[in-house]
Design a protein around this motif. Structure first.
Motif, PDB file in Angstrom:
ATOM      1  N   GLY A 165       0.800  -1.222   0.000  1.00 41.67           N
ATOM      2  CA  GLY A 165       0.000   0.000   0.000  1.00 41.67           C
ATOM      3  C   GLY A 165       0.832   1.272   0.000  1.00 41.67           C
ATOM      4  N   GLY A 166       2.147   1.111   0.084  1.00 42.74           N
ATOM      5  CA  GLY A 166       3.023   2.274  -0.005  1.00 42.74           C
ATOM      6  C   GLY A 166       3.702   2.671   1.291  1.00 42.74           C
ATOM      7  N   ASP A 167       3.373   1.989   2.395  1.00 41.56           N
ATOM      8  CA  ASP A 167       4.061   2.304   3.644  1.00 41.56           C
ATOM      9  C   ASP A 167       5.531   1.910   3.538  1.00 41.56           C
ATOM     10  N   THR A 168       6.387   2.735   4.099  1.00 41.47           N
ATOM     11  CA  THR A 168       7.813   2.428   4.114  1.00 41.47           C
ATOM     12  C   THR A 168       8.117   1.506   5.289  1.00 41.47           C
ATOM     13  N   PHE A 169       9.294   0.922   5.275  1.00 41.22           N
ATOM     14  CA  PHE A 169       9.724   0.115   6.415  1.00 41.22           C
ATOM     15  C   PHE A 169       9.644   0.948   7.695  1.00 41.22           C
ATOM     16  N   GLU A 170      10.115   2.178   7.622  1.00 32.07           N
ATOM     17  CA  GLU A 170      10.146   3.033   8.798  1.00 32.07           C
ATOM     18  C   GLU A 170       8.737   3.275   9.335  1.00 32.07           C
ATOM     19  N   GLU A 171       7.760   3.465   8.444  1.00 30.68           N
ATOM     20  CA  GLU A 171       6.382   3.696   8.880  1.00 30.68           C
ATOM     21  C   GLU A 171       5.795   2.454   9.547  1.00 30.68           C
ATOM     22  N   VAL A 172       6.053   1.292   8.971  1.00 29.30           N
ATOM     23  CA  VAL A 172       5.543   0.049   9.558  1.00 29.30           C
ATOM     24  C   VAL A 172       6.192  -0.193  10.915  1.00 29.30           C
ATOM     25  N   LEU A 173       7.492   0.029  10.996  1.00 28.80           N
ATOM     26  CA  LEU A 173       8.201  -0.179  12.267  1.00 28.80           C
ATOM     27  C   LEU A 173       7.744   0.802  13.339  1.00 28.80           C
ATOM     28  N   ALA A 174       7.404   2.016  12.951  1.00 29.72           N
ATOM     29  CA  ALA A 174       6.905   2.994  13.919  1.00 29.72           C
ATOM     30  C   ALA A 174       5.513   2.601  14.406  1.00 29.72           C
ATOM     31  N   GLU A 175       4.700   2.050  13.529  1.00 29.21           N
ATOM     32  CA  GLU A 175       3.340   1.638  13.881  1.00 29.21           C
ATOM     33  C   GLU A 175       3.332   0.382  14.752  1.00 29.21           C
ATOM     34  N   PHE A 176       4.304  -0.511  14.522  1.00 29.88           N
ATOM     35  CA  PHE A 176       4.366  -1.787  15.237  1.00 29.88           C
ATOM     36  C   PHE A 176       5.755  -1.938  15.879  1.00 29.88           C
ATOM     37  N   PRO A 177       5.962  -1.355  17.051  1.00 34.63           N
ATOM     38  CA  PRO A 177       7.296  -1.342  17.664  1.00 34.63           C
ATOM     39  C   PRO A 177       7.850  -2.721  18.022  1.00 34.63           C
ATOM     40  N   ASP A 178       6.994  -3.755  18.064  1.00 33.16           N
ATOM     41  CA  ASP A 178       7.480  -5.119  18.333  1.00 33.16           C
ATOM     42  C   ASP A 178       8.279  -5.680  17.161  1.00 33.16           C
ATOM     43  N   LEU A 179       8.077  -5.111  15.989  1.00 28.78           N
ATOM     44  CA  LEU A 179       8.728  -5.637  14.788  1.00 28.78           C
ATOM     45  C   LEU A 179      10.104  -5.030  14.586  1.00 28.78           C
ATOM     46  N   GLU A 180      10.935  -5.774  13.865  1.00 29.92           N
ATOM     47  CA  GLU A 180      12.287  -5.340  13.518  1.00 29.92           C
ATOM     48  C   GLU A 180      12.411  -5.323  12.001  1.00 29.92           C
ATOM     49  N   ARG A 181      13.386  -4.574  11.528  1.00 31.09           N
ATOM     50  CA  ARG A 181      13.617  -4.458  10.085  1.00 31.09           C
ATOM     51  C   ARG A 181      13.758  -5.845   9.440  1.00 31.09           C
ATOM     52  N   GLU A 182      14.451  -6.751  10.110  1.00 31.14           N
ATOM     53  CA  GLU A 182      14.644  -8.099   9.570  1.00 31.14           C
ATOM     54  C   GLU A 182      13.312  -8.846   9.444  1.00 31.14           C
ATOM     55  N   ASP A 183      12.334  -8.516  10.292  1.00 26.31           N
ATOM     56  CA  ASP A 183      11.017  -9.142  10.186  1.00 26.31           C
ATOM     57  C   ASP A 183      10.349  -8.758   8.864  1.00 26.31           C
ATOM     58  N   LEU A 184      10.482  -7.494   8.496  1.00 25.59           N
ATOM     59  CA  LEU A 184       9.886  -7.031   7.242  1.00 25.59           C
ATOM     60  C   LEU A 184      10.607  -7.658   6.048  1.00 25.59           C
ATOM     61  N   GLN A 185      11.927  -7.746   6.147  1.00 25.56           N
ATOM     62  CA  GLN A 185      12.685  -8.409   5.082  1.00 25.56           C
ATOM     63  C   GLN A 185      12.285  -9.879   4.982  1.00 25.56           C
ATOM     64  N   ALA A 186      12.019 -10.500   6.121  1.00 19.72           N
ATOM     65  CA  ALA A 186      11.605 -11.908   6.129  1.00 19.72           C
ATOM     66  C   ALA A 186      10.254 -12.074   5.443  1.00 19.72           C
ATOM     67  N   CYS A 187       9.352 -11.138   5.638  1.00 17.74           N
ATOM     68  CA  CYS A 187       8.048 -11.205   4.969  1.00 17.74           C
ATOM     69  C   CYS A 187       8.213 -11.168   3.455  1.00 17.74           C
ATOM     70  N   ILE A 188       9.079 -10.297   3.004  1.00 14.22           N
ATOM     71  CA  ILE A 188       9.320 -10.196   1.555  1.00 14.22           C
ATOM     72  C   ILE A 188       9.962 -11.471   1.031  1.00 14.22           C
ATOM     73  N   GLN A 189      10.927 -12.016   1.757  1.00 14.66           N
ATOM     74  CA  GLN A 189      11.558 -13.272   1.335  1.00 14.66           C
ATOM     75  C   GLN A 189      10.552 -14.417   1.326  1.00 14.66           C
ATOM     76  N   PHE A 190       9.683 -14.457   2.327  1.00 18.71           N
ATOM     77  CA  PHE A 190       8.663 -15.494   2.395  1.00 18.71           C
ATOM     78  C   PHE A 190       7.750 -15.412   1.173  1.00 18.71           C
ATOM     79  N   ALA A 191       7.336 -14.212   0.821  1.00 17.70           N
ATOM     80  CA  ALA A 191       6.481 -14.023  -0.350  1.00 17.70           C
ATOM     81  C   ALA A 191       7.212 -14.431  -1.624  1.00 17.70           C
ATOM     82  N   THR A 192       8.473 -14.078  -1.719  1.00 18.38           N
ATOM     83  CA  THR A 192       9.280 -14.430  -2.886  1.00 18.38           C
ATOM     84  C   THR A 192       9.388 -15.949  -3.030  1.00 18.38           C
ATOM     85  N   GLN A 193       9.698 -16.622  -1.927  1.00 16.46           N
ATOM     86  CA  GLN A 193       9.820 -18.084  -1.958  1.00 16.46           C
ATOM     87  C   GLN A 193       8.483 -18.726  -2.305  1.00 16.46           C
ATOM     88  N   SER A 194       7.395 -18.196  -1.754  1.00 12.28           N
ATOM     89  CA  SER A 194       6.069 -18.745  -2.036  1.00 12.28           C
ATOM     90  C   SER A 194       5.718 -18.616  -3.511  1.00 12.28           C
TER      91      SER A 194
END
Length: 84
Positions: free
Chosen positions: A44-73
């Motif tokens: 939807g256009g949110d940046t990593f920084e925006e997602v991380l600010a909205e969800f402080p439990d998450l880390e940058r590597e978590d977002l990268q993992a989501c992208i890798q998971f989607a790529t592998q799928s």
């Protein structure tokens, strides 16, 4: 920069499947953050920084993992289509 196989495997360890969490959908580190939802924010256009600010439990590597998971799928689905 393309991640190595080791980097990809390390990132994918952050994605968990547990029938007791989010109806068994892939989540981040067993938390109640579905991979699908995070990908929707990013798509939807949110940046990593925006997602991380909205969800402080998450880390940058978590977002990268989501992208890798989607790529592998997507790669697995493509292989199934070719084999069919």
């Amino acid at each position: 920069m393309t991640p190595t196989a080791h980097d990809t495997a390390t990132l994918l360890k952050r994605i968990t499947l547990d029938p007791g969490v989010c109806h068994g959908k892939p989540t981040i580190r067993g938390l109640r953050y579905p991979v699908e939802s995070v990908l929707e924010y990013l798509a939807g256009g949110d940046t990593f920084e925006e997602v991380l600010a909205e969800f402080p439990d998450l880390e940058r590597e978590d977002l990268q993992a989501c992208i890798q998971f989607a790529t592998q799928s997507l790669k697995l689905r493509s292989l199934h289509l070719v084999a069919a």
